[in-house]
Structure formats: structure tokens, C-alpha cells
Design a protein around this motif. Structure first.
Motif, short mmCIF file in Angstrom:
data_model
loop_
_atom_site.label_atom_id
_atom_site.label_comp_id
_atom_site.label_asym_id
_atom_site.label_seq_id
_atom_site.Cartn_x
_atom_site.Cartn_y
_atom_site.Cartn_z
N GLN A 127 2.49 -1.89 9.06
CA GLN A 127 3.59 -1.59 8.14
C GLN A 127 4.91 -1.51 8.91
OE1 GLN A 127 2.07 2.15 6.62
NE2 GLN A 127 1.12 1.15 4.86
N THR B 149 -3.67 5.62 2.14
CA THR B 149 -3.32 4.42 2.90
C THR B 149 -4.55 3.85 3.58
OG1 THR B 149 -1.05 5.17 3.25
CG2 THR B 149 -1.89 3.54 4.79
N ASP C 39 2.56 5.41 7.16
CA ASP C 39 1.92 6.45 6.37
C ASP C 39 0.47 6.59 6.83
OD1 ASP C 39 0.99 8.14 4.41
OD2 ASP C 39 1.21 6.70 2.78
N ILE D 58 0.86 -1.18 0.00
CA ILE D 58 0.00 0.00 0.00
C ILE D 58 0.90 1.22 0.00
CG2 ILE D 58 -1.75 1.32 1.24
CD1 ILE D 58 -2.82 -1.30 2.35
N LYS D 59 0.85 1.98 -1.08
CA LYS D 59 1.67 3.20 -1.23
C LYS D 59 3.15 2.94 -0.94
CE LYS D 59 0.47 7.20 -0.71
NZ LYS D 59 0.45 8.47 -0.05
N THR E 211 2.50 -4.04 3.75
CA THR E 211 1.46 -3.99 4.77
C THR E 211 0.97 -5.40 5.03
OG1 THR E 211 0.81 -1.82 3.93
CG2 THR E 211 -0.74 -2.93 5.40
N LEU F 65 1.06 1.93 11.35
CA LEU F 65 1.28 2.50 10.01
C LEU F 65 2.47 3.46 9.97
CD1 LEU F 65 -2.43 3.35 9.12
CD2 LEU F 65 -1.16 1.24 8.65
#
Length: 125
Positions: free
Chosen positions: A42, A111, A106, A20-21, A25, A104
Motif C-alpha cells: 500500500q 486489512t 494499515d 482494501i479499507k 493495494t 502496509l
């Protein structure tokens, strides 16, 4: 003598890894008798833990409660993620409260959208 098959984990669960981006993840979804547990990380750790549930009341429109159990309390995107997921869960035949862990790197809208989409695609409700 040991059995050749390993015992099954007693909780219905699903785990997956996705990007993810540009961040690896890891997602783990578990369906317990009384709650859903979703871990999205993440950073290789739990991160912020949120509790979300549908409020039972007399109003026609459902209301939802999201609270931070521990972790970052000043991240509105985490609360938004929990709210999106509990709203989706509440539409199911067996709505249960949600315990959500977000570790996370991000915290952007993209996200959160990626996590919500991945969870809904792999849902256990």
C-alpha cells in the motif's frame, strides 16, 4: 530483425490492484520452482519481509514456521497473515515455502483478511 511478440516473464505470476479499507493495494504473486513470492503493498515499497514454511516432522498435525527476515518484528498481524497463507498453501498438491512482503499503511485484522482473501482468490497453487 526483432520479433513482434515480447518475451514472456519466465516465472508464473499474477498482479492486480485493489482497494482494501480505502487503501490502494497492489498484489504480485509469483510461483518459482522452490518458493512462492507474494508482495502486497500500500506504500509502493516492499516493507516487511517474512518467510513461512510447513515444518516436516513426525507429528500428526502439521506445524508452521513464520519468521521476519527484515522489517517490523512487533506486528502480530503480519505474522498472522503469513501463517494464514502458508496454511492454505500447504493444502495444495505442491506445497512450497512462502516469501511474503507486506508494505502496509494499515495493520488491522480487516486489512489482513482482505489481503489473504485476495491472494487465495488469485492463488497460483
Amino acid at each position: 530483425m526483432m520479433s513482434s511478440s515480447a518475451p514472456q516473464f519466465p516465472v508464473v505470476h499474477r498482479s492486480l490492484a485493489l482497494d482494501i479499507k480505502d487503501h490502494k493495494t497492489e498484489l504480485v504473486l509469483c510461483s518459482y520452482d522452490d518458493h512462492f513470492l507474494i508482495v502486497a503493498s500500500q506504500i509502493g515499497a516492499f516493507g516487511t519481509i517474512l518467510h513461512a514454511r510447513k515444518e516436516e516432522g513426525v507429528t500428526v498435525e502439521p506445524t508452521f514456521s513464520v519468521s521476519v527476515v527484515f522489517g517490523k518484528r512487533d506486528e502480530p498481524m503480519m505474522v498472522a497473515c503469513a501463517r494464514q497463507l502458508i496454511e492454505n498453501i500447504s493444502k495444495s498438491a505442491t506445497p512450497k515455502p512462502l516469501l511474503l512482503s507486506l508494505g502496509l499503511r494499515d495493520h488491522t485484522l480487516d486489512t489482513v483478511k482482505g489481503i489473504v482473501s485476495a491472494v487465495i482468490e488469485n492463488r497460483l497453487w
